[in-house]
Design a protein around this motif. Structure first.
Motif, short mmCIF file in Angstrom:
data_model
loop_
_atom_site.label_atom_id
_atom_site.label_comp_id
_atom_site.label_asym_id
_atom_site.label_seq_id
_atom_site.Cartn_x
_atom_site.Cartn_y
_atom_site.Cartn_z
N ALA A 91 -12.17 -7.72 61.36
CA ALA A 91 -12.61 -7.97 62.74
C ALA A 91 -13.36 -9.30 62.84
O ALA A 91 -13.13 -10.09 63.77
N GLU A 92 -14.22 -9.57 61.88
CA GLU A 92 -15.00 -10.82 61.89
C GLU A 92 -14.11 -12.02 61.58
O GLU A 92 -14.19 -13.06 62.25
N SER A 93 -13.25 -11.89 60.56
CA SER A 93 -12.41 -13.00 60.12
C SER A 93 -11.41 -13.43 61.19
O SER A 93 -11.18 -14.63 61.40
N LEU A 94 -10.81 -12.47 61.87
CA LEU A 94 -9.79 -12.78 62.87
C LEU A 94 -10.35 -12.85 64.30
O LEU A 94 -9.60 -13.05 65.25
N GLY A 95 -11.67 -12.70 64.42
CA GLY A 95 -12.30 -12.77 65.73
C GLY A 95 -11.82 -11.70 66.68
O GLY A 95 -11.63 -11.94 67.88
N ALA A 96 -11.62 -10.49 66.15
CA ALA A 96 -11.06 -9.39 66.94
C ALA A 96 -12.13 -8.35 67.25
O ALA A 96 -13.03 -8.11 66.44
N PRO A 97 -12.05 -7.69 68.41
CA PRO A 97 -12.97 -6.58 68.70
C PRO A 97 -12.66 -5.36 67.86
O PRO A 97 -11.56 -5.25 67.29
N VAL A 98 -13.62 -4.45 67.79
CA VAL A 98 -13.45 -3.23 66.99
C VAL A 98 -12.21 -2.46 67.43
O VAL A 98 -11.42 -2.00 66.60
N GLU A 99 -12.01 -2.33 68.72
CA GLU A 99 -10.89 -1.54 69.24
C GLU A 99 -9.55 -2.11 68.77
O GLU A 99 -8.66 -1.38 68.35
N ALA A 100 -9.40 -3.45 68.82
CA ALA A 100 -8.14 -4.08 68.38
C ALA A 100 -7.93 -3.86 66.88
O ALA A 100 -6.80 -3.66 66.42
N THR A 101 -9.01 -3.91 66.10
CA THR A 101 -8.90 -3.69 64.67
C THR A 101 -8.46 -2.26 64.38
O THR A 101 -7.66 -2.01 63.46
N GLN A 102 -8.96 -1.31 65.16
CA GLN A 102 -8.54 0.07 64.98
C GLN A 102 -7.06 0.26 65.32
O GLN A 102 -6.39 1.14 64.77
N TYR A 103 -6.51 -0.61 66.20
CA TYR A 103 -5.10 -0.51 66.54
C TYR A 103 -4.19 -0.88 65.37
O TYR A 103 -3.01 -0.53 65.36
N THR A 104 -4.73 -1.58 64.35
CA THR A 104 -3.93 -1.84 63.16
C THR A 104 -3.65 -0.53 62.41
O THR A 104 -2.64 -0.42 61.72
#
Length: 399
Positions: free
Chosen positions: A34-47
């Motif tokens: 999430a930090e490395s790709l500048g993504a929100p928690v929700e988007a990271t959970q979508y992986t």
């Protein structure tokens, strides 16, 4: 246990670890991603969600393919695709690319979910099949104990992409193991020629079977409760409770202890009391422990050690529910075991994906959304067990 059962359990268990390793090694990396790709928690959970959707849906193709072409060719295809997608994930430039590549990874991983179940059904039935299934679960249980620790060890010095490189290398080793140690369990004479009508007819038969569907969904709701935990655990343990990635990995391994221990008693209990009775009482225990955990957290007793202890108890009941319900659901469908295993796995993974979406929408960094989701899954499973197992014979299924 017979030496043949032990050998099959080790091979099938290690093969079945490929998919879970892609999840469990990856969990400690979620905050870093999430930090490395500048993504929100929700988007990271979508992986995770995209992986589970592909993991579930594509079993619908691997199952019939394994009934038509034998068990090993579709297995090789899935493992190769999984290894290539894992390398792609390591070099994903954005969260969108990672979500897409995780989907492709799930397409490959679907092969090692459904086909090992069909291999078990090819060779064994009844309590012997349950014994093999629980031994496979024993091998798989090593994954949540070791994989997060391995992931944490890699993430520190090499960064999160190293997790996917390691998974790709493990997949290559699995292909070698399959080629050397796993026999083809479906001889050409017993294979089903490809007919679209036959495939859809098999699915229709399974979907109309209330026993099969009920047992599949009971196991699926149990899995869904665990998937809800997977999608929130790293953020909850490191964010809310302040654990380091290594501490999270140790806590995650501890949560698997209840499932690991209880699953080893499933075959003996089924042999003594009957598999139907085991499922019925284990689901009741799952519902009771999950409801108690939700009530305690909702009442304001937010304590890390207490939460871990309650999760261990709840997972112990799942250790009885999941392998026993899997075996029972396939028992009457030997001629289409690959298709039955595939449809069951697909439905269970899709339920898990739905659970991840719902929990990611309501997750607020505290344990309450997680334990509430587990309780809902458990109570739904209890209702299904009452409907599905009503009037069922309380005897063990004999091989």
């Amino acid at each position: 246990m017979k030496s043949d059962l032990v050998r099959m359990a080790l091979i099938l268990g290690l093969l079945s670890c490929v998919g879970p390793f892609a999840i469990d090694m990856y969990l400690p990396a979620l905050p870093s991603i999430a930090e490395s790709l500048g993504a929100p928690v929700e988007a990271t959970q979508y992986t995770l969600m995209s992986y589970f959707v592909a993991f579930g849906v594509c079993q619908l193709f691997y199952g019939p393919a394994s009934d038509m072409f034998g068990r090993k060719p579709p297995l090789y295809f899935g493992l190769v695709l999984f290894a290539l997608a894992s390398i792609g994930c390591a070099f994903a430039p954005s969260i969108e690319w990672l979500i897409a590549l995780r989907f492709v990874q799930g397409v490959g991983a679907a092969s090692v979910m459904s086909i090992p179940r069909a291999v078990i059904r090819d060779r064994y039935t009844g309590t012997e099949a349950t014994r093999l299934m629980t031994t496979v679960m024993l091998v798989i249980s090593i994954s949540p104990m070791l994989a997060p620790l391995a992931g944490s060890a890699l993430i520190g010095p090499f960064g999160w992409p190293s997790v996917f490189i390691a998974v790709a290398l493990a997949t290559v080793a699995s292909m070698v193991l399959t080629g050397v140690g796993l026999p083809e369990t479906l001889p050409p004479a017993e294979r089903v020629p490809f007919k679209f009508s036959a495939m859809t007819g098999a699915f229709a038969t399974l979907l109309r079977d209330p026993g099969y569907m009920g047992l599949t969904l009971i196991g699926g709701l149990g899995m869904s409760s665990f998937f809800a935990f997977l999608s929130t655990a790293s953020f909850l343990y490191t964010g809310h409770y302040g654990l380091t990635p290594t501490q999270f990995s140790l806590a995650f391994a501890l949560n698997a202890l209840g499932f690991f221990t209880a699953s080893q008693f499933a075959a003996n209990l089924g042999e003594r009391f009957g598999s139907v009775v085991v499922v019925r009482w284990a689901v009741a225990g799952f519902a009771a422990s999950a409801s108690l955990m939700c009530s305690v957290i909702a009442a304001g007793y937010d304590n890390f050690a207490l939460l871990v202890g309650m999760l261990i108890v709840t997972n112990a009941f799942l250790g009885l529910v999941i392998p026993t319900s899997m075996v029972l659901s396939l028992e009457e469908h030997g001629p289409i075991a690959g298709t039955a295993a595939a449809l069951g796995g697909a439905l269970q993974m899709l339920l898990g994906a739905v659970a991840i979406v719902i929990v990611s929408q309501v997750f607020d960094g505290t344990p309450l959304p997680l334990v509430a989701a587990i309780a809902v899954c458990a109570l739904l499973a209890l209702g299904l067990s009452v409907l599905t197992l009503r009037g069922a014979a309380q005897v063990a299924v004999q091989s």
